[in-house]
Write an enzyme that holds these catalytic residues in place. Structure first.
Site, PDB file in Angstrom:
ATOM      1  N   VAL A 124       1.255  -1.716  -0.181  1.00 36.76           N
ATOM      2  CA  VAL A 124       0.197   0.244  -0.210  1.00 36.76           C
ATOM      3  C   VAL A 124       0.667   1.107  -0.013  1.00 36.76           C
ATOM      4  CG1 VAL A 124      -1.938   1.312   0.921  1.00 36.76           C
ATOM      5  CG2 VAL A 124      -1.233  -1.418   1.286  1.00 36.76           C
ATOM      6  N   GLY A 133       1.173   5.434   0.702  1.00 37.92           N
ATOM      7  CA  GLY A 133       0.278   6.301   1.220  1.00 37.92           C
ATOM      8  C   GLY A 133      -0.269   5.857   2.498  1.00 37.92           C
ATOM      9  N   GLY A 150      -5.080   9.146   6.843  1.00 36.70           N
ATOM     10  CA  GLY A 150      -6.152   8.412   5.758  1.00 36.70           C
ATOM     11  C   GLY A 150      -6.658   7.444   4.980  1.00 36.70           C
ATOM     12  N   ILE A 151      -6.789   7.784   3.852  1.00 30.81           N
ATOM     13  CA  ILE A 151      -7.649   6.613   3.294  1.00 30.81           C
ATOM     14  C   ILE A 151      -6.491   5.151   3.040  1.00 30.81           C
ATOM     15  CG2 ILE A 151      -7.966   5.556   0.358  1.00 30.81           C
ATOM     16  CD1 ILE A 151      -9.610   8.372   0.769  1.00 30.81           C
ATOM     17  N   TYR A 196      -4.465  19.242 -10.368  1.00 35.84           N
ATOM     18  CA  TYR A 196      -4.909  17.586  -9.926  1.00 35.84           C
ATOM     19  C   TYR A 196      -5.426  16.882 -11.127  1.00 35.84           C
ATOM     20  CZ  TYR A 196      -6.698  15.234  -6.020  1.00 35.84           C
ATOM     21  OH  TYR A 196      -7.433  13.980  -5.467  1.00 35.84           O
ATOM     22  N   SER A 234      -3.784  15.164 -13.463  1.00 37.90           N
ATOM     23  CA  SER A 234      -2.604  14.241 -13.322  1.00 37.90           C
ATOM     24  C   SER A 234      -4.181  12.686 -13.196  1.00 37.90           C
ATOM     25  CB  SER A 234      -2.367  14.352 -11.560  1.00 37.90           C
ATOM     26  OG  SER A 234      -3.757  14.504 -10.898  1.00 37.90           O
ATOM     27  N   LYS A 235      -5.145  13.131 -12.249  1.00 38.05           N
ATOM     28  CA  LYS A 235      -6.071  12.341 -11.834  1.00 38.05           C
ATOM     29  C   LYS A 235      -6.844  11.411 -13.409  1.00 38.05           C
ATOM     30  CE  LYS A 235      -5.447  11.601  -7.181  1.00 38.05           C
ATOM     31  NZ  LYS A 235      -4.690   9.994  -6.578  1.00 38.05           N
TER      32      LYS A 235
END
Length: 258
Positions: free
Chosen positions: A10, A12, A16-17, A155, A158-159
């Site tokens: 994993v 990040g 958070g998420i 952003y 990028s996504k």
């Protein structure tokens, strides 16, 4: 114990998420290695979830945009777990500015972490994933990759790139048994809270209406542990073996059309 014996990386994962994913995977019996730059949070999370079990977690300090770091980390992960069968790439950053005021530095930073980071981690995971007949990649996209974000064009770009890349590898790597999907969450997180705080002082005419204004559920933003983590667990189980090249939205109906 839906993930007993699974070997998951994993990114990040310290808060958070990503942290919700680490907690859920360990709770379901998986071996989890996770990467972040937040050392204090990462080490504490690894210790806490491993103590609770039944799986275990190991923390690594690393920048997802740096290939040399990621190559070394994936090698250590694979050595410790005797392979890797899933990658959940949740690392990402957010910046805000109207399109005409985005600086070269901010553009490069956002693209490096969000898009290059996806490219690098997916490629570095590939040699290990293709050794299995049933491997999974979950990359994190965003509502921003499918609808205009007037204060975060870099952003959004990028996504949107993450979504296109993930669909591409799903088709290119499917022959190796690798399923690849994009998660598009509408979930409360420290990053979402920080962005909201930075934007609340600006008029709606500049930033646009809140994304949750179009949610079908009155609850708006979901909870990472209760609403998102169970979906991530499912996507790594046998029940999701025929799901690939998809955008999986867990957003309370914020973005009902594609």
């Amino acid at each position: 114990m839906q993930l007993s014996g699974k070997k998951i990386v994993v990114t990040g994962g310290a808060r958070g998420i990503g942290a919700a994913a680490v907690r859920a995977f360990v709770r379901e019996g998986a071996l989890v290695h996770f990467v972040d730059l937040l050392d204090e949070e990462g080490k504490e999370l690894a210790a806490n979830v491993t103590a609770s079990g039944p799986g275990r977690a190991v923390y690594h300090h690393g920048n997802v945009a740096e290939r040399t770091e990621m190559r070394a980390i994936f090698a250590r992960c694979a050595d410790d777990m005797s392979g890797i069968d899933s990658l959940v790439h949740a690392a990402g950053i957010h910046r805000e500015a109207p399109p005409e005021l985005i600086t070269d530095e901010d553009w490069d930073t956002v693209i490096a972490v969000n898009l290059r980071g996806t490219f690098v981690t997916n490629q570095e995971a590939f040699p290990y994933l293709k050794e299995n007949e049933d491997s999974r990649i979950i990359n994190f996209g965003s509502l921003a990759g499918m609808t205009p974000y007037v204060m975060s064009g870099h952003y959004s770009a990028s996504k949107g790139g993450v979504i296109a890349w993930t669909r591409t590898i799903a088709h290119a790597w499917g022959k190796h048994g690798i399923r690849a999907n994009t998660m598009a969450p509408g979930i409360e997180s420290p990053m979402a809270a920080e962005v909201r705080e930075r934007l609340t002082s600006k008029p709606i005419s500049e930033v646009g209406a809140s994304p949750t204004a179009s949610a079908a559920l009155a609850s708006g933003m979901g909870d990472a542990d209760r609403d998102l983590a169970p979906v991530l667990v499912f996507l790594l189980t046998d029940g999701a073996r025929h799901i690939t090249a998809q955008i999986i939205s867990v957003d309370g109906g914020i973005c009902p059309t594609r």
